[in-house]
Design a protein around this motif. Structure first.
Motif, PDB file in Angstrom:
ATOM      1  N   UNK A 124       0.825  -1.211   0.000  1.00  0.00           N
ATOM      2  CA  UNK A 124       0.000   0.000   0.000  1.00  0.00           C
ATOM      3  C   UNK A 124       0.860   1.262   0.000  1.00  0.00           C
ATOM      4  N   UNK A 125       1.926   1.221   0.816  1.00  0.00           N
ATOM      5  CA  UNK A 125       2.760   2.417   0.939  1.00  0.00           C
ATOM      6  C   UNK A 125       3.470   2.719  -0.388  1.00  0.00           C
ATOM      7  N   UNK A 126       3.959   1.674  -1.040  1.00  0.00           N
ATOM      8  CA  UNK A 126       4.600   1.894  -2.345  1.00  0.00           C
ATOM      9  C   UNK A 126       3.641   2.534  -3.338  1.00  0.00           C
ATOM     10  N   UNK A 127       2.354   2.177  -3.215  1.00  0.00           N
ATOM     11  CA  UNK A 127       1.376   2.788  -4.128  1.00  0.00           C
ATOM     12  C   UNK A 127       1.173   4.263  -3.773  1.00  0.00           C
ATOM     13  N   UNK A 128       0.993   4.544  -2.469  1.00  0.00           N
ATOM     14  CA  UNK A 128       0.753   5.957  -2.141  1.00  0.00           C
ATOM     15  C   UNK A 128       2.002   6.809  -2.336  1.00  0.00           C
ATOM     16  N   UNK A 129       3.199   6.197  -2.234  1.00  0.00           N
ATOM     17  CA  UNK A 129       4.438   6.939  -2.522  1.00  0.00           C
ATOM     18  C   UNK A 129       4.769   6.933  -4.008  1.00  0.00           C
ATOM     19  N   UNK A 130       3.979   6.208  -4.782  1.00  0.00           N
ATOM     20  CA  UNK A 130       4.391   5.952  -6.176  1.00  0.00           C
ATOM     21  C   UNK A 130       3.922   6.973  -7.173  1.00  0.00           C
ATOM     22  N   UNK A 131       3.543   8.152  -6.667  1.00  0.00           N
ATOM     23  CA  UNK A 131       3.054   9.189  -7.571  1.00  0.00           C
ATOM     24  C   UNK A 131       4.077   9.509  -8.659  1.00  0.00           C
ATOM     25  N   UNK A 132       3.597   9.652  -9.887  1.00  0.00           N
ATOM     26  CA  UNK A 132       4.484  10.048 -10.987  1.00  0.00           C
ATOM     27  C   UNK A 132       4.032  11.388 -11.560  1.00  0.00           C
ATOM     28  N   UNK A 133       4.962  12.071 -12.201  1.00  0.00           N
ATOM     29  CA  UNK A 133       4.654  13.371 -12.781  1.00  0.00           C
ATOM     30  C   UNK A 133       5.089  13.363 -14.239  1.00  0.00           C
ATOM     31  N   UNK A 134       4.238  13.880 -15.105  1.00  0.00           N
ATOM     32  CA  UNK A 134       4.659  14.032 -16.506  1.00  0.00           C
ATOM     33  C   UNK A 134       4.543  15.499 -16.916  1.00  0.00           C
ATOM     34  N   UNK A 163       0.224  15.228 -12.440  1.00  0.00           N
ATOM     35  CA  UNK A 163       0.573  14.082 -11.594  1.00  0.00           C
ATOM     36  C   UNK A 163      -0.406  12.938 -11.844  1.00  0.00           C
ATOM     37  N   UNK A 164      -0.075  11.768 -11.306  1.00  0.00           N
ATOM     38  CA  UNK A 164      -0.965  10.607 -11.434  1.00  0.00           C
ATOM     39  C   UNK A 164      -2.013  10.575 -10.321  1.00  0.00           C
ATOM     40  N   UNK A 165      -2.091  11.632  -9.478  1.00  0.00           N
ATOM     41  CA  UNK A 165      -3.169  11.696  -8.476  1.00  0.00           C
ATOM     42  C   UNK A 165      -4.519  11.791  -9.188  1.00  0.00           C
ATOM     43  N   UNK A 166      -5.537  11.175  -8.594  1.00  0.00           N
ATOM     44  CA  UNK A 166      -6.844  11.100  -9.261  1.00  0.00           C
ATOM     45  C   UNK A 166      -7.396  12.459  -9.715  1.00  0.00           C
ATOM     46  N   UNK A 189       0.582   6.289 -15.213  1.00  0.00           N
ATOM     47  CA  UNK A 189      -0.410   5.863 -14.211  1.00  0.00           C
ATOM     48  C   UNK A 189      -0.326   4.359 -13.970  1.00  0.00           C
ATOM     49  N   UNK A 190      -0.166   3.598 -15.042  1.00  0.00           N
ATOM     50  CA  UNK A 190      -0.169   2.139 -14.922  1.00  0.00           C
ATOM     51  C   UNK A 190       1.206   1.524 -14.730  1.00  0.00           C
ATOM     52  N   UNK A 191       2.177   2.360 -14.381  1.00  0.00           N
ATOM     53  CA  UNK A 191       3.468   1.820 -13.956  1.00  0.00           C
ATOM     54  C   UNK A 191       3.829   2.351 -12.566  1.00  0.00           C
ATOM     55  N   UNK A 192       2.810   2.925 -11.867  1.00  0.00           N
ATOM     56  CA  UNK A 192       3.075   3.360 -10.490  1.00  0.00           C
ATOM     57  C   UNK A 192       3.481   2.150  -9.657  1.00  0.00           C
ATOM     58  N   UNK A 193       4.401   2.368  -8.729  1.00  0.00           N
ATOM     59  CA  UNK A 193       4.866   1.340  -7.796  1.00  0.00           C
ATOM     60  C   UNK A 193       5.524   0.148  -8.511  1.00  0.00           C
ATOM     61  N   UNK A 533       0.752  -3.573 -10.114  1.00  0.00           N
ATOM     62  CA  UNK A 533       1.662  -3.024  -9.100  1.00  0.00           C
ATOM     63  C   UNK A 533       0.999  -1.911  -8.294  1.00  0.00           C
ATOM     64  N   UNK A 534      -0.038  -1.266  -8.860  1.00  0.00           N
ATOM     65  CA  UNK A 534      -0.733  -0.205  -8.127  1.00  0.00           C
ATOM     66  C   UNK A 534      -2.206  -0.541  -7.898  1.00  0.00           C
ATOM     67  N   UNK A 535      -2.573  -1.818  -8.068  1.00  0.00           N
ATOM     68  CA  UNK A 535      -3.945  -2.269  -7.825  1.00  0.00           C
ATOM     69  C   UNK A 535      -4.056  -2.593  -6.327  1.00  0.00           C
ATOM     70  N   UNK A 536      -4.321  -1.536  -5.540  1.00  0.00           N
ATOM     71  CA  UNK A 536      -4.268  -1.630  -4.084  1.00  0.00           C
ATOM     72  C   UNK A 536      -5.128  -2.733  -3.489  1.00  0.00           C
TER      73      UNK A 536
END
Ligand code: ZN
Length: 625
Positions: A124-134, A163-166, A189-193, A533-536
């Protein structure tokens, strides 16, 4: 309880056990609530500490062999059905935690459970820390709403950060005309974490597989299904197959509409990428259904919606609501309400409805107290983040907000009406976890009724009731895409089941994900993505992500039993209250369903729901037709 001498009875053993359940639950509920809503961060931290304490106390009981032996020794020959069912459920839960195994096995299980908790929180933490920016060029934001563009100004390099935030990403997937931008963002978005969560998820699968096999199950999916409506892993596979058969004709028809839309700019197109689905759906909604989601907001000022939902629930469940004044709480906007049945209070609830700094940011119903007949009224709370009315702004709500309000109120009424039990451990929503989304998804459907909306949805300026024609258009527009939505949810359910159904050594995460998406949806997955990898939910729900769809099928079947010309007519409302909600967790949910429908749930109602977008007569005439 453990000090009792002589024969074990319901009174000398189950009663003190249930009292421990009641007190432990209260501690957990209250600490959990304060962690989410208290305005003071220090107080919230204390709440987190208390929550850990409460769950440690619960675990200690769940692993206590003497408690298990005491419950197993109770003479139940004269007990009522609910008490027998309660004890049987508790013994099952004890066995599923391994309490009847030898010392060495129990020590190993304890270690594995700790490991699984740690791996899950790392996942879970890797997902919440896994934000990406383009980076995006300003021109690529063409199509986005004005306020979005206002909030996203270019930096000194002329680039805009997305960012990949919703709240950042979803408007892009829905509105951005730039295909390149949507594709780039989807890849991020689909390579977060990823790759971080590859190792974490693989060890989590191994840990859970070992737990399941130590407890005599052939895999984690079977183990995890054992205390649920689903009962066995292979029933999940059957369900996924049935949903696919039921949804395919609809999703094919929608797919053709999306493809036609895509061909307007890409005449040679034969396939649709995953990431294009949301954008093309929005185009179809606008061009085919002439519906702009902004157009309904003036009819949904917060105060009127709140009163409307209370009135609707009062009519449906044959209760009334009475506000309690001057009740102290953590925030002055929190309201306290009594639920009255035949002149007597049967429960209490709290409404904490608007955003605040530091508050839980989604919408949920949480139990506050378990109802115990003659001892304690059930209590529950809605924690939501709807717009707050102010002096010059009535707090206009979106269609989706109103639907969410109905959904959460469905959970709340389930907890209150099901909270009149003899035992805390079977009160309200303490039951098979794959049933609890059914009553909430059933009540969600009420927003589609012109009869229900006519009572409260009035234009905040003119007082004009929402036009029936607008309701019809909103309903048809919101119905578009249900086939693809079901197919997508079904693919996620399959991924969640498939990675937990076999030996972890044989699981290829990328292959499972691509195969399930290809087999169950009509869209083409973008290469080089690793959405697992980000499917919590692979952590929390593990193999049980099917829950939402399973309960959707049940909810739609329930809803079809009501007279769609007059939802309050006939015996359906009272029968629903008595047969589905009031039993709480005192019997299996499979029996609740059968008792209300006269049979197990079927796919017919879900098919009807998916087909509403193409159904010019909108709703079916009456129950069962
Ligand atoms: Zn829910």
């Amino acid at each position: 309880m453990l000090a009792v001498k002589g024969p074990r009875t319901v009174e000398n053993t189950l009663a003190p056990y249930d009292e421990a359940v009641r007190q432990n639950n209260s501690a957990g509920y209250f600490a959990g609530l304060m962690e989410q809503v208290h305005p003071d961060a220090t107080f919230r931290d204390h709440a987190t500490t208390m929550l850990t304490k409460a769950s440690a106390a619960q675990t200690a009981i769940a692993l206590n062999h003497d408690v298990y032996a005491a419950l197993a020794a109770i003479d139940l020959s004269h007990a009522d059905a609910a008490t027998k069912y309660y004890v049987q459920r508790q013994l099952l839960e004890f066995r599923l935690s391994g309490v009847d195994k030898d010392d060495a096995t129990r020590a190993r299980l304890k270690k594995l459970n700790q490991q699984s908790t740690e791996e899950q929180s790392m996942f879970d933490r890797n997902i919440s820390d896994g934000k990406k920016v383009i980076d995006a060029d300003p021109s690529e934001l063409d199509g986005l709403p004005k306020d979005y563009i206002e909030r996203h100004k270019p930096g000194p390099d002329g680039k805009i950060k997305i960012t990949t935030d919703y709240p950042d990403a979803f408007p892009i997937f829905t509105f951005a005309k730039s295909d390149a931008l949507r594709r780039r963002l989807s890849l991020a978005f689909n390579t977060r974490a990823y790759p971080k969560n590859q190792e974490v998820l693989t060890s989590l699968l191994k840990t859970r597989y070992e737990i399941a096999t130590l407890l005599g199950f052939s895999n984690w999916a079977d183990y995890n299904a054992a205390d649920k409506m689903m009962q066995k892993g292979h029933n999940i596979a059957d369900f996924i197959q049935q949903v696919n058969d039921a949804s395919l004709p609809l999703s094919k028809r929608e797919f053709q509409m999306l493809l036609a839309e895509k061909k307007k700019t890409d005449p040679g197109a034969t396939e649709i990428w995953d990431y294009e689905r949301t954008y093309l759906s929005e185009l179809v909604r606008r061009s085919q259904y002439d519906f702009d989601s902004q157009s309904v907001r003036p009819y949904f000022p917060f105060m009127e919606v709140k009163q409307g939902i209370l009135d609707t629930a009062a009519d449906l469940f044959h209760v009334s609501f009475q506000q309690e004044q001057n009740v102290p709480s953590w925030d002055p906007t929190v309201e306290t309400w009594l639920v009255i049945d035949h002149g007597k209070p049967i429960g209490r609830f709290y409404l904490d409805m608007h955003p605040r700094p530091g508050k839980f940011s989604h919408a949920e119903m949480a139990p506050v107290l378990d109802g115990v007949r003659g001892k304690q009224l059930p209590e529950a709370i809605l924690v939501c983040n709807f717009p707050a009315p102010t002096a010059d702004d009535p707090g206009l709500m979106d269609y989706g907000d109103v639907q969410t309000f109905f959904h959460e109120f469905g959970h709340l009424m389930h907890h209150i009406l099901g909270g009149q039990q003899q035992w805390a451990g079977i009160s309200g929503i303490s039951m098979e976890s794959d049933f609890v989304e059914a009553p909430s998804q059933m009540l969600e459907e009420w927003i589609a009724s012109p009869q229900v909306l006519a009572k409260f949805a009035r234009n905040y300026k003119t007082g004009e009731p929402i036009p029936a024609e607008l309701v019809a258009r909103a309903n048809r527009a919101s119905a578009f895409g249900r086939g693809a939505w079901v197919a997508r949810q079904n693919a996620l359910s399959a991924i969640s089941y498939d990675i937990y159904k076999t030996k972890p050594e044989n699981v290829d995460l990328d292959k499972v994900t691509v195969d399930d998406n290809r087999n169950l949806t009509l869209f083409t997955p973008l290469p080089d993505t690793h959405m697992w990898a980000s499917f919590g939910h692979l952590g929390g729900y593990s193999s049980a992500y099917y829950t939402y769809l399973w309960d959707k099928v049940i909810a739609e079947d329930f809803f079809l039993q009501f007279d769609h010309n007059n939802l309050l007519a006939g015996d359906a409302p009272m029968r629903y209250r008595r047969v589905v909600l009031e039993p709480g967790g005192s019997m299996s949910a499979n029996d609740l369903v059968k008792n209300f429908l006269g049979r197990p749930q079927s796919m017919t109602a879900l098919q009807h729901w998916m087909g509403e977008e193409f159904d010019s007569t909108s709703a079916p005439k009456a129950a069962g037709q």
